[in-house]
Motif scaffolding. Structure first.
Motif, short mmCIF file in Angstrom:
data_model
loop_
_atom_site.label_atom_id
_atom_site.label_comp_id
_atom_site.label_asym_id
_atom_site.label_seq_id
_atom_site.Cartn_x
_atom_site.Cartn_y
_atom_site.Cartn_z
N TRP A 163 -14.82 -7.69 8.27
CA TRP A 163 -14.16 -8.93 8.66
C TRP A 163 -13.33 -9.49 7.50
O TRP A 163 -12.20 -9.96 7.71
N ARG A 164 -13.88 -9.42 6.27
CA ARG A 164 -13.11 -9.90 5.11
C ARG A 164 -11.85 -9.08 4.91
O ARG A 164 -10.76 -9.62 4.66
N VAL A 165 -11.97 -7.75 5.01
CA VAL A 165 -10.80 -6.89 4.84
C VAL A 165 -9.78 -7.19 5.93
O VAL A 165 -8.57 -7.27 5.67
N ARG A 166 -10.25 -7.36 7.15
CA ARG A 166 -9.36 -7.68 8.28
C ARG A 166 -8.64 -9.01 8.05
O ARG A 166 -7.43 -9.13 8.29
N ALA A 167 -9.41 -10.01 7.60
CA ALA A 167 -8.81 -11.33 7.36
C ALA A 167 -7.76 -11.27 6.25
O ALA A 167 -6.68 -11.88 6.35
N GLU A 168 -8.06 -10.53 5.19
CA GLU A 168 -7.10 -10.41 4.09
C GLU A 168 -5.85 -9.67 4.54
O GLU A 168 -4.73 -10.04 4.17
N ALA A 169 -6.02 -8.62 5.35
CA ALA A 169 -4.86 -7.87 5.86
C ALA A 169 -4.02 -8.76 6.77
O ALA A 169 -2.78 -8.72 6.73
N ARG A 170 -4.68 -9.57 7.60
CA ARG A 170 -3.94 -10.46 8.48
C ARG A 170 -3.15 -11.50 7.68
O ARG A 170 -1.99 -11.80 7.99
N LYS A 171 -3.77 -12.05 6.64
CA LYS A 171 -3.07 -13.02 5.81
C LYS A 171 -1.87 -12.38 5.11
O LYS A 171 -0.81 -13.01 4.98
N ALA A 172 -2.03 -11.13 4.65
CA ALA A 172 -0.93 -10.45 3.98
C ALA A 172 0.25 -10.26 4.94
O ALA A 172 1.42 -10.46 4.57
N VAL A 173 -0.04 -9.89 6.19
CA VAL A 173 1.02 -9.73 7.19
C VAL A 173 1.69 -11.08 7.46
O VAL A 173 2.93 -11.17 7.51
N GLN A 345 1.34 -4.04 8.43
CA GLN A 345 0.87 -4.05 9.81
C GLN A 345 0.02 -2.81 10.10
O GLN A 345 -0.96 -2.88 10.86
N ALA A 346 0.38 -1.70 9.47
CA ALA A 346 -0.44 -0.49 9.62
C ALA A 346 -1.80 -0.71 8.97
O ALA A 346 -2.84 -0.29 9.53
N ASP A 347 -1.81 -1.37 7.80
CA ASP A 347 -3.09 -1.68 7.15
C ASP A 347 -3.93 -2.60 8.02
O ASP A 347 -5.16 -2.44 8.12
N LEU A 348 -3.27 -3.59 8.65
CA LEU A 348 -3.99 -4.51 9.53
C LEU A 348 -4.59 -3.79 10.72
O LEU A 348 -5.74 -4.02 11.11
N ALA A 349 -3.80 -2.89 11.31
CA ALA A 349 -4.31 -2.13 12.46
C ALA A 349 -5.52 -1.30 12.05
O ALA A 349 -6.52 -1.20 12.79
N GLN A 350 -5.46 -0.72 10.86
CA GLN A 350 -6.59 0.07 10.37
C GLN A 350 -7.81 -0.82 10.12
O GLN A 350 -8.94 -0.44 10.47
N ALA A 351 -7.57 -2.02 9.54
CA ALA A 351 -8.67 -2.94 9.28
C ALA A 351 -9.29 -3.44 10.59
O ALA A 351 -10.51 -3.58 10.70
N GLU A 352 -8.45 -3.70 11.59
CA GLU A 352 -8.97 -4.15 12.88
C GLU A 352 -9.78 -3.05 13.56
O GLU A 352 -10.81 -3.32 14.19
#
Length: 549
Positions: A163-173, A345-352
């Motif tokens: 969840w933390r990785v996902r949240a950080e990826a979302r914030k970066a996007v 966005q690719a990182d976010l998709a991977q994190a999700e």
């Protein structure tokens, strides 16, 4: 473990000192004797919100001191460390309430807030009763209880990390997209500004250089005639001619002057040399003052262009080049932004996907654990004479979060075919007590760090059911500490340590006290609970049978 409780001047208690033991501690007494006051006092020293009028009438202040033993690794150490409080294997809580209502608290003789007390209380005690909205009846805690029952510690940690990785990826996007949108909004301005600056191509120090050249050319017209006239006077028939002619005359007379003219002639020679240097300098100055009027116009135009550009961008003239680099960087970010956004966005998709996998695994495990918990609780309900009741752990999907995407709720149906619902809305008082006890037995696990307190959880039950309740409480107390306030002789007989709460009127003042009971006193107390005010031999025999059973 709660080791001691010292109460002074609270309600109808003037001074009371209690020493508790490991295992099952039982408190009995007549209704109204003051058993609830003990729980009020304990809640007060732990920072719980309760009644305000605690101070005994006529006293200036009331005080409660609670002493706990903390084994190594107890979660209370974390609270103490975060609060900057001293920690050891002994924890002493002290809280004072003045007659005016002012409350002050200490932890190990260090002042602290009520919030710190409440945080500590969550690691030290659990209170369960028919109106228990802090523990098992609070639906917000059911998911944590199921996770504790299933041993989901490692899976929860993985979900939280995902969840933390996902949240950080979302914030970066979101940050990158917002930055790109902001740059795109000014893209035309940026490209025009960079083109202007590139065309002008200002250099650091150029403003001062152009200003000096302009001033020099502006002043040249005013002094050129004077310099030219001075050069004429220094050369030709003027100063140079006069000195040369004088030198010639002196050279002709020198032989007959008995060398008296040698020094004057040497001085004139030096003067001619200095004069020549002066002529050269003045001539060079005159050459420098000779300029094309078009050059002055061009210098002024560039100077004014640089200064206008500096005002336009609100920077110093010497900083225009650096400012141009900044604008070029923003354009470069825009040009490269789409690629960066695609990567993020690719990182976010991977994190999700990683979060979905971790949360999905946790959901599946929770569903499986819910079935096991239901079976365990149902097995506990049968001895409690509730074999027809149905307990169900409902796992449903909710908004995703750091604890996963599941919502957990305990529901019951007291009879087959009856509608199910929340514990506190479906079960009667006696049924609720037994549900809570069955749940607690199943959820206790290896957690013996906290003292469990049951406040009349056996109300409404008797006979074999009360005996089953007592046995379950005794099992819970093994390896830990359980305090029970009870009116049931079957439950009281299962206690390892027994206190009687009693009330007396002395000099017109009602006071409550707590008396530890020895073996004979226990027989009499349990006989009283069996027979009432008149203790018969039959009641004592029944009490002995309960104690030996």
């Amino acid at each position: 473990m709660l080791r001691a409780l010292d109460i002074r001047d609270l309600l109808i208690i003037d001074r009371l000192e209690l020493s508790f033991q490991p295992g099952l501690n039982v408190l009995t007494g007549e209704t109204g004797a003051g058993k609830s006051i003990l729980l009020d006092s304990l809640g007060f020293v732990l920072g719980w919100r309760g009644r305000a009028d605690l101070v005994r009438q006529g006293a200036k202040q009331g005080e409660v001191v609670a002493e706990f033993d903390l084994p190594q690794g107890h979660p209370a150490f974390g609270v103490l460390q975060e609060a900057g409080l001293p920690a050891g294997d002994e924890l002493i809580l002290r809280r004072v309430n003045t007659a005016e209502g002012r409350k002050t608290a200490w932890v190990n003789d260090r002042r602290c807030s009520g919030d710190v007390l409440r945080q500590l209380s969550e690691t030290l005690l659990e209170l369960h009763g028919q109106h228990d909205d802090r523990g098992l009846l609070d639906p917000r805690g059911h998911r944590a209880m199921l996770d504790a029952f299933a041993g989901h510690g490692a899976m929860l940690q993985a979900v939280r990390q995902a969840w933390r990785v996902r949240a950080e990826a979302r914030k970066a996007v979101e940050r990158t997209r917002a930055a790109l949108d902001a740059v795109r909004a000014e893209e035309d301005f940026l490209r025009h500004a960079v083109a202007e600056l590139d065309k002008l191509d200002p250099r650091p120090g150029e403003d001062a250089e152009l200003d000096a050249r302009r001033r020099r050319m502006q002043g040249a017209e005013k002094i050129r005639d004077d310099v030219s006239r001075a050069l004429q006077l220094l050369g030709g028939q003027s100063a140079e001619g006069a000195l040369s002619e004088a030198m010639s005359w002196l050279e002709g007379a020198s032989d007959q002057a008995d060398r008296m003219l040698d020094d004057p002639m040497a001085a004139l020679g030096r003067a001619l040399i200095e004069l020549g240097e002066a002529q050269d300098g003045v001539s060079r100055c005159l050459d420098a003052l000779d300029f094309n009027p078009l050059e002055l116009e061009e210098t002024e135009e560039r100077l004014f262009a640089i200064r206008a550009m500096a005002r336009k961008h609100d920077v110093l003239a010497d900083d225009l080049g650096a400012h141009a680099d900044v604008l070029r960087g923003r354009l470069a970010a825009l040009d490269a932004g789409d690629a960066d956004l695609d990567r993020l966005q690719a990182d976010l998709a991977q994190a999700e996907a990683a979060y979905g996998e971790a949360a999905g695994g946790l959901s599946a495990s929770r569903s499986a654990a819910a079935g096991r918990l239901d079976q365990a609780v149902m097995a506990e309900l049968a001895p409690l004479k509730m074999e027809r009741a149905v307990f169900a752990t409902q796992v449903s999907e909710t908004d995703p979060g750091p604890e996963g995407r599941d919502q957990v709720a305990f529901s019951v149906a007291t009879n087959p075919g009856a509608p199910s619902g929340p514990l506190n809305k479906i079960a009667s008082g006696g049924e609720l007590s037994r549900f809570l006890l069955a749940l607690k037995v199943c959820l206790r696990g290896d957690d013996t760090n906290r003292t469990l307190i049951f406040d009349e959880i056996d109300r409404g039950v008797g006979g074999a059911t009360a005996d089953a309740v007592g046995r379950r409480l005794a099992e819970l107390a093994q390896g830990g500490q359980v305090l029970v306030v009870t009116h049931s002789p079957q439950v009281a007989a299962r206690g390892g340590h027994h206190w009687r709460v009693q009330k007396a009127v002395t000099d017109g003042v009602t006071l409550s006290s707590v008396v530890p009971l020895d073996a004979q006193d226990r027989i009499d107390e349990i006989a009283r609970m069996v027979a009432g005010d008149t203790i018969t031999d039959e009641a004592r025999a029944a009490a002995r049978a309960l104690l030996t059973g």
